[in-house]
Design a protein around this motif. Structure first.
Motif, short mmCIF file in Angstrom:
data_model
loop_
_atom_site.label_atom_id
_atom_site.label_comp_id
_atom_site.label_asym_id
_atom_site.label_seq_id
_atom_site.Cartn_x
_atom_site.Cartn_y
_atom_site.Cartn_z
N THR A 29 0.89 -1.18 -0.07
CA THR A 29 0.27 0.16 -0.24
C THR A 29 0.87 1.28 0.26
N LEU A 30 0.07 2.51 -1.28
CA LEU A 30 1.35 3.26 -0.54
C LEU A 30 0.94 4.23 -0.24
N ASP A 31 -0.34 4.04 1.02
CA ASP A 31 -0.85 4.83 2.54
C ASP A 31 -1.25 4.20 3.34
N SER A 88 -4.07 1.91 -2.83
CA SER A 88 -3.79 2.91 -2.27
C SER A 88 -5.52 2.84 -2.21
#
Ligand code: KG4
Ligand code: ZN
Length: 355
Positions: free
Chosen positions: A168-170, A226
């Motif tokens: 996951t980027l966030d 994301s």
């Protein structure tokens, strides 16, 4: 290889300790057999704060550690002197809680004169599957989803060869559920509450965005996730509903939000299985308790001819068995033990299976 065996010549007996978050987990594993898994949780102490308070968790680990070790040994009917190796979570996780587990593991290693293995928590979430469904045969895919992580792993050998394809980027999947739970006014952690509500709602009622699925993201972020844009979209939708004086259809919001999360998780994971010619998928981590994920993964894996392995919920959440399972695999692969001066790493990378 220098595989270690116990005094009787059988499989090594590994004691695993997990303290990366709020669960104090201690388990005993011999080979791929779980003898006992003891867990104490401090979640009740955190619930009123709406999140884990690291210092409260650390103190709870300190108090629970010896009783939990004693309980695991007693239930497994094993004497401490029979243990061949100690495995402990070295990261990722909360530094204070990790430190308590690592200190206990080092003390046991010194006291018993047995090797210490600092292992990766995220990879442990995949490794625990071997205790339930048997050893991985050949190349497998692992999707590890929880409150702290959402990672897609290509597993050639759980002890020595794991490649992170994406993450996951966030927000992690469970974290996104917890945040949407908060905005819907549900108690912490919101994940299980949204799961329950979603079962009563219509997953197609609202079309929420699917993060990183646009054509432009296919090249760089094919296997990344994301969820923060989705969370914002849910917040806006709920706000506009309230502004218009309409009652928020909570079950439909929960079902549509859950559908958006698990649609992306399963679509990307199955695409990765196809691209790497893998026909076994392991799902682990606390979020794999989610019934929308279980249903959609089962449906899509059946369509794609992929063998789906999801352990019972108690092995999906944080526990000592996952660390003992990975420790056991690592010991049997002949990996060198950790030095006794290892530290803990809150953001331990997936390139490190052990430290
Ligand atoms: O693996 P875990 O126990 O701890 C971490 O390492 O994060 O995962 C806990 C996370 C929390 O975010 C919780 O809300 C979520 O998993 N969770 C769920 C469900 N059960 C637990 N999320 C959605 N549906 C569930 N049934
Ligand atoms: Zn975890």
């Amino acid at each position: 290889m220098g595989a270690m065996t116990d005094q009787t010549g059988g499989e090594p007996l590994v004691l695993g300790i997990e303290t990366s978050c709020d669960e104090t987990g201690v388990a005993l594993v011999r080979g791929d057999t779980l003898l006992f898994d003891a867990v104490a949780s401090s979640m009740d102490e955190h619930a009123r704060y709406g999140g884990i308070i690291p210092e409260v968790a650390s103190r709870a680990h300190l108090e629970a550690m010896v009783p939990t070790i004693r309980r695991a040994l007693g239930e497994a009917d094993v004497d401490l002197s029979e243990v061949d190796a100690i495995a402990v979570t070295a990261g990722p996780g909360l530094v204070g809680p990790l430190t308590i587990g690592a200190s206990a593991a080092k003390a046991l290693s010194i006291g018993l004169g047995k090797p210490l293995y600092g292992v990766n928590h995220v990879i442990g979430h995949a490794a625990v599957n071997q205790l339930v469904d048997g050893p991985f045969t050949g190349r497998s895919m692992a999707l590890v989803v929880s409150g702290g992580h959402s990672s897609l792993l290509l597993v050639d050998d759980i002890a020595t060869d794991v490649t992170e394809l994406g993450s996951t980027l966030d927000d992690a999947a469970g974290e996104a559920f917890d945040k949407v739970g908060r905005l819907l006014g549900l108690p912490y952690p919101g994940g299980p509450h949204i799961d329950r509500l979603a079962r009563e709602g219509d997953p197609e009622a609202i079309r929420f965005p699917r993060g990183l699925t646009a054509r432009k993201d296919q090249e760089k972020h094919a296997y990344d996730f994301s969820f923060s844009g989705l969370k914002t979209a849910v917040a806006r939708w709920v706000e506009s509903c309230q502004d218009a004086g309409r009652e928020v259809p909570v079950a439909d919001v929960a079902a549509s939000f859950a559908a958006a999360v698990v649609d992306v998780l399963t679509a990307k994971t199955i695409a990765a299985c196809r691209a790497h010619d893998v026909d076994t998928l392991v799902i682990g981590g606390g979020f794999s308790a989610n019934s929308q994920l279980r249903d959609m993964a089962a449906e899509r894996c059946a369509e794609a001819g992929i063998d789906l392995r999801i352990p019972p919920i108690r092995y999906c959440t944080d526990n000592g068995a996952m660390i003992a399972a990975l420790g056991s695999a690592v010991v049997r692969a002949g990996v060198a033990p950790s030095d006794l001066d290892i530290g803990v790493d809150s953001s331990m990378p997936l390139t490190a299976i052990t430290v």
